[in-house]
Scaffold this motif. Structure first.
Motif, mmCIF file in Angstrom:
data_model
loop_
_atom_site.group_PDB
_atom_site.id
_atom_site.type_symbol
_atom_site.label_atom_id
_atom_site.label_comp_id
_atom_site.label_asym_id
_atom_site.label_seq_id
_atom_site.Cartn_x
_atom_site.Cartn_y
_atom_site.Cartn_z
ATOM 1 N N LEU A 139 43.716 34.016 -58.537
ATOM 2 C CA LEU A 139 43.604 33.829 -57.091
ATOM 3 C C LEU A 139 42.188 34.216 -56.689
ATOM 4 N N THR A 140 41.511 33.315 -55.996
ATOM 5 C CA THR A 140 40.179 33.609 -55.497
ATOM 6 C C THR A 140 40.220 33.591 -53.980
ATOM 7 N N ARG A 141 39.786 34.699 -53.379
ATOM 8 C CA ARG A 141 39.730 34.848 -51.917
ATOM 9 C C ARG A 141 38.284 35.042 -51.503
ATOM 10 N N TRP A 142 37.968 34.545 -50.331
ATOM 11 C CA TRP A 142 36.613 34.711 -49.825
ATOM 12 C C TRP A 142 36.388 36.153 -49.396
ATOM 13 N N HIS A 143 35.255 36.710 -49.826
ATOM 14 C CA HIS A 143 34.735 37.988 -49.371
ATOM 15 C C HIS A 143 33.225 37.830 -49.297
ATOM 16 N N PRO A 144 32.540 38.611 -48.493
ATOM 17 C CA PRO A 144 31.068 38.543 -48.473
ATOM 18 C C PRO A 144 30.494 38.852 -49.852
ATOM 19 N N LEU A 145 29.312 38.359 -50.110
ATOM 20 C CA LEU A 145 28.680 38.521 -51.415
ATOM 21 C C LEU A 145 28.637 39.977 -51.866
ATOM 22 N N GLU A 146 28.404 40.892 -50.948
ATOM 23 C CA GLU A 146 28.332 42.307 -51.337
ATOM 24 C C GLU A 146 29.695 42.841 -51.828
ATOM 25 N N ILE A 148 31.768 40.876 -53.794
ATOM 26 C CA ILE A 148 32.195 39.821 -54.721
ATOM 27 C C ILE A 148 33.242 40.318 -55.722
ATOM 28 N N ARG A 149 33.229 41.591 -56.053
ATOM 29 C CA ARG A 149 34.218 42.119 -56.998
ATOM 30 C C ARG A 149 35.637 42.016 -56.455
ATOM 31 N N LYS A 150 35.807 41.837 -55.154
ATOM 32 C CA LYS A 150 37.123 41.726 -54.542
ATOM 33 C C LYS A 150 37.648 40.289 -54.507
ATOM 34 N N THR A 151 36.842 39.316 -54.935
ATOM 35 C CA THR A 151 37.226 37.915 -54.747
ATOM 36 C C THR A 151 38.320 37.420 -55.673
ATOM 37 N N THR A 152 38.473 38.024 -56.844
ATOM 38 C CA THR A 152 39.371 37.447 -57.841
ATOM 39 C C THR A 152 40.471 38.415 -58.269
ATOM 40 N N THR A 153 41.701 37.889 -58.295
ATOM 41 C CA THR A 153 42.860 38.616 -58.797
ATOM 42 C C THR A 153 43.500 37.769 -59.889
ATOM 43 N N ILE A 154 43.902 38.404 -60.980
ATOM 44 C CA ILE A 154 44.544 37.706 -62.096
ATOM 45 C C ILE A 154 45.890 38.358 -62.360
ATOM 46 N N ASN A 155 46.916 37.518 -62.594
ATOM 47 C CA ASN A 155 48.250 38.046 -62.887
ATOM 48 C C ASN A 155 49.062 36.973 -63.580
#
Length: 163
Positions: A139-146, A148-155
């Motif tokens: 799952l990729t969600r938009w977050h500001p570039l700073e 970016i570590r929050k953009t991707t979840t894997i399960n």
């Protein structure tokens, strides 16, 4: 191409941010009729077209023809609502060519909820002797570039067949 619509009773779930989420529960809403409609489309080249649900009660339905998956997805989690288009690819595999290796994508943007600023992709396999599609998802969600570590979840998800 035949387009089939079905109207299901919709349950309302109140999310943490007070958004009322419309979740479609196929078990409580006579999924057998929808299963019959999907099968009547005669687009089941992969042998597993139909209605599926995962451990979180999200629902997907799809047809498969000539290596292509087409359908829709209703998530039971997150800030998303109603059905979203699903598209993907599959290939028949295994010693007898009866197992299905597949992948599909859902962009969480529709007319009911609008843009959820996220996209998910599933990659999985259905073994012919089971009634389960075993997947891993990103799952990729938009977050500001700073952030970016929050953009991707894997399960992972396991989908069981309703039909």
């Amino acid at each position: 191409m035949t387009v089939v619509y079905i109207f299901l009773t919709i349950s309302t779930i109140v999310a943490a941010n007070n958004h009322q989420k419309r979740f479609i529960d196929p078990v409580k809403n006579g999924y057998e009729a929808r299963c019959a409609e999907i099968q009547a489309l005669n687009e089941n080249h992969c042998g597993i077209a139909g209605l599926w649900t995962n451990q979180l009660k999200s629902v997907m339905e799809f047809t498969c023809k000539d290596g292509h998956l087409n359908g829709r997805y209703n998530t039971a989690v997150g800030q998303a609502d109603d059905y979203y288009s699903l598209t993907g690819k599959y290939t028949m595999s295994g010693p007898n060519g009866a197992d299905c290796v597949m992948g599909w994508v859902v962009s969480f943007n529709n007319k009911v909820f609008g843009n959820s600023n996220s996209t998910a992709a599933w990659s999985g396999i259905h073994y012919a002797h089971e009634h389960v599609i075993r997947t891993h998802w990103v799952l990729t969600r938009w977050h500001p570039l700073e952030d970016i570590r929050k953009t991707t979840t894997i399960n992972h998800d396991d989908f069981v067949s309703l039909c």
